[in-house]
Design a protein around this motif. Structure first.
Motif, PDB file in Angstrom:
ATOM      1  N   PRO A   1      -6.388  -8.234   0.730  1.00  0.00           N
ATOM      2  CA  PRO A   1      -5.344  -7.645   1.575  1.00  0.00           C
ATOM      3  C   PRO A   1      -4.900  -8.641   2.646  1.00  0.00           C
ATOM      4  O   PRO A   1      -5.684  -9.487   3.088  1.00  0.00           O
ATOM      5  N   ILE A   2      -3.655  -8.538   3.061  1.00  0.00           N
ATOM      6  CA  ILE A   2      -3.131  -9.362   4.150  1.00  0.00           C
ATOM      7  C   ILE A   2      -2.279  -8.479   5.053  1.00  0.00           C
ATOM      8  O   ILE A   2      -1.897  -7.362   4.679  1.00  0.00           O
ATOM      9  N   GLY A   3      -1.956  -8.970   6.250  1.00  0.00           N
ATOM     10  CA  GLY A   3      -1.063  -8.253   7.144  1.00  0.00           C
ATOM     11  C   GLY A   3       0.385  -8.503   6.772  1.00  0.00           C
ATOM     12  O   GLY A   3       0.714  -9.454   6.055  1.00  0.00           O
TER      13      GLY A   3
ATOM     14  N   TYR B   1       3.970   2.230   7.363  1.00  0.00           N
ATOM     15  CA  TYR B   1       2.895   2.264   8.370  1.00  0.00           C
ATOM     16  C   TYR B   1       3.364   2.052   9.799  1.00  0.00           C
ATOM     17  O   TYR B   1       2.538   1.929  10.695  1.00  0.00           O
ATOM     18  N   VAL B   2       4.656   2.015  10.024  1.00  0.00           N
ATOM     19  CA  VAL B   2       5.190   1.871  11.379  1.00  0.00           C
ATOM     20  C   VAL B   2       6.354   2.842  11.542  1.00  0.00           C
ATOM     21  O   VAL B   2       7.216   2.924  10.670  1.00  0.00           O
ATOM     22  N   VAL B   3       6.360   3.552  12.659  1.00  0.00           N
ATOM     23  CA  VAL B   3       7.482   4.431  12.990  1.00  0.00           C
ATOM     24  C   VAL B   3       8.213   3.817  14.172  1.00  0.00           C
ATOM     25  O   VAL B   3       7.619   3.581  15.224  1.00  0.00           O
TER      26      VAL B   3
ATOM     27  N   TYR C   1       0.837  -1.192   0.000  1.00  0.00           N
ATOM     28  CA  TYR C   1       0.000   0.000   0.000  1.00  0.00           C
ATOM     29  C   TYR C   1       0.879   1.252   0.000  1.00  0.00           C
ATOM     30  O   TYR C   1       1.984   1.258   0.519  1.00  0.00           O
ATOM     31  N   GLY C   2       0.341   2.334  -0.568  1.00  0.00           N
ATOM     32  CA  GLY C   2       1.022   3.615  -0.548  1.00  0.00           C
ATOM     33  C   GLY C   2       1.248   4.193  -1.926  1.00  0.00           C
ATOM     34  O   GLY C   2       1.172   3.490  -2.932  1.00  0.00           O
TER      35      GLY C   2
ATOM     36  N   SER D   1       0.436  -3.902   3.859  1.00  0.00           N
ATOM     37  CA  SER D   1       0.988  -2.639   4.344  1.00  0.00           C
ATOM     38  C   SER D   1       2.373  -2.891   4.908  1.00  0.00           C
ATOM     39  O   SER D   1       2.520  -3.570   5.921  1.00  0.00           O
ATOM     40  N   ASP D   2       3.392  -2.359   4.249  1.00  0.00           N
ATOM     41  CA  ASP D   2       4.758  -2.576   4.706  1.00  0.00           C
ATOM     42  C   ASP D   2       5.065  -1.653   5.891  1.00  0.00           C
ATOM     43  O   ASP D   2       4.631  -0.495   5.913  1.00  0.00           O
TER      44      ASP D   2
END
Length: 327
Positions: free
Chosen positions: A284-286, A224-226, A195-196, A219-220
């Motif tokens: 979609p998957i995690g 999506y993670v800081v 995604y993005g 979503s990589d």
């Protein structure tokens, strides 16, 4: 032809300059035009003070908590019978009036009894490395029967088998890199995109054009993670590895059957066969599941700008390395 185009551009520029000078000249308000001066003044400050006084953080918190406490997918009981009526009654009691209009809209929902999933299929027909069919419950407030399983709206149903290929964000230039620079034939492959950068519907549309038969979206953590992958929900607000991003694949706005018009009873409705919807299955998957497939891909390593933050060596594929050797 080239001369005419150049002259036209120059003439336009001159005309704009003249108009700009005229606007600048006549924008000076003559002293005798008092009504223009009055219009340029601020309004009664008591109204702005009243507005600021009525905005209360407690009320904002209460409303956000109410609207986000349960899922409210379009067309659901929670959306129609709870949120719509709540807003209607609130506006009716605070404004001069409020009215509810009914719309007949083509919507898409997942099959609760037959959830989407991804797996690796061996030559003898055995499935392995299945993706989660239902999102893992990470906190008590997630345990809600109205939560829909991961899906992308308007994706067609179907079982697709094909060699996986990593397509980065699924942009046109990403597909060009694979097909032109690497000379990869994408016909019949299953694209894995993160995604993005562009709308998910455009990713799917691009995959269709380049011959892919299906697409997997994830979503990589790079997007999506800081910080650390340990500091995600429910510890922090970043997306956990079990989270799958849902959303529509329809490229235009509104009801697909009534483009640019509301779906009221008097509208002209297109036949479903005349609507441009995705033709390839998408799910979609995690990113915890994405690792299962991306880490086993064959092929060359991806360019630096294609790398995410998963603890793997990103490769383009297509297909899996045999026998899934660790790289």
């Amino acid at each position: 032809m080239h001369r005419m185009k150049i002259l036209g551009l120059v003439a336009s520029a001159v005309a704009l300059l003249v108009v700009g000078i005229l606007i600048g000249h006549f924008a000076i308000i003559p002293s005798q035009v008092s009504w223009l001066k009055e219009m340029s003044k601020d309004g009664d400050p008591k109204y702005s003070r009243q507005l600021h006084q009525e905005i209360q953080a407690e009320e904002i918190h209460k409303n956000l908590q109410f609207f986000s406490s349960r899922p409210h997918i379009a067309g659901s009981f929670q959306e129609e019978e709870v949120l719509v009526k709540y807003i209607h009654n609130t506006w009716k009691s605070n404004l001069h009036g409020s009215k509810i209009y009914n719309y007949t809209v083509l919507l898409s929902y997942p099959n609760a009894s037959d959830p989407n999933y991804v797996s690796i299929l061996s030559a003898d027909g055995v499935e392995s490395d299945l993706s989660a069919k239902v999102e893992k419950i990470l906190s008590p407030d997630q345990n809600d029967s109205t939560v829909v399983n991961p899906f992308n709206a308007y994706s067609p149903s179907g079982v697709i088998v094909g060699d996986p290929v990593y397509v980065n964000y699924g942009k046109v230039e990403d597909f060009h890199y694979l097909t032109r620079d690497l000379a990869i034939n994408l016909t019949g492959t299953v694209a894995i995109a993160r995604y993005g950068h562009i709308f998910r519907g455009d990713k799917v549309n691009n995959a269709e054009k380049f011959g892919c038969t299906g697409m997997i979206l994830y979503s990589d953590p790079a997007d999506y993670v800081v910080g650390s992958l340990d500091q995600v929900y429910p510890v922090d607000w970043w997306l956990p590895g079990t989270g799958a991003q849902r959303g529509t694949l329809f490229i235009n706005n509104g009801d697909p059957r009534t483009p640019f018009y509301p779906s009221t009873d008097s509208a002209f409705f297109l036949d479903e066969k005349d609507i441009k919807l995705p033709k390839i299955p998408v799910t979609p998957i995690g990113y915890n599941d994405a690792v299962k497939y991306l880490s086993k891909l064959s092929g060359m390593e991806v360019p630096r700008t294609w790398k995410g933050n998963l603890n793997i060596t990103y490769r383009v594929g297509p297909g899996f390395a045999s026998p899934y050797e660790k790289r």
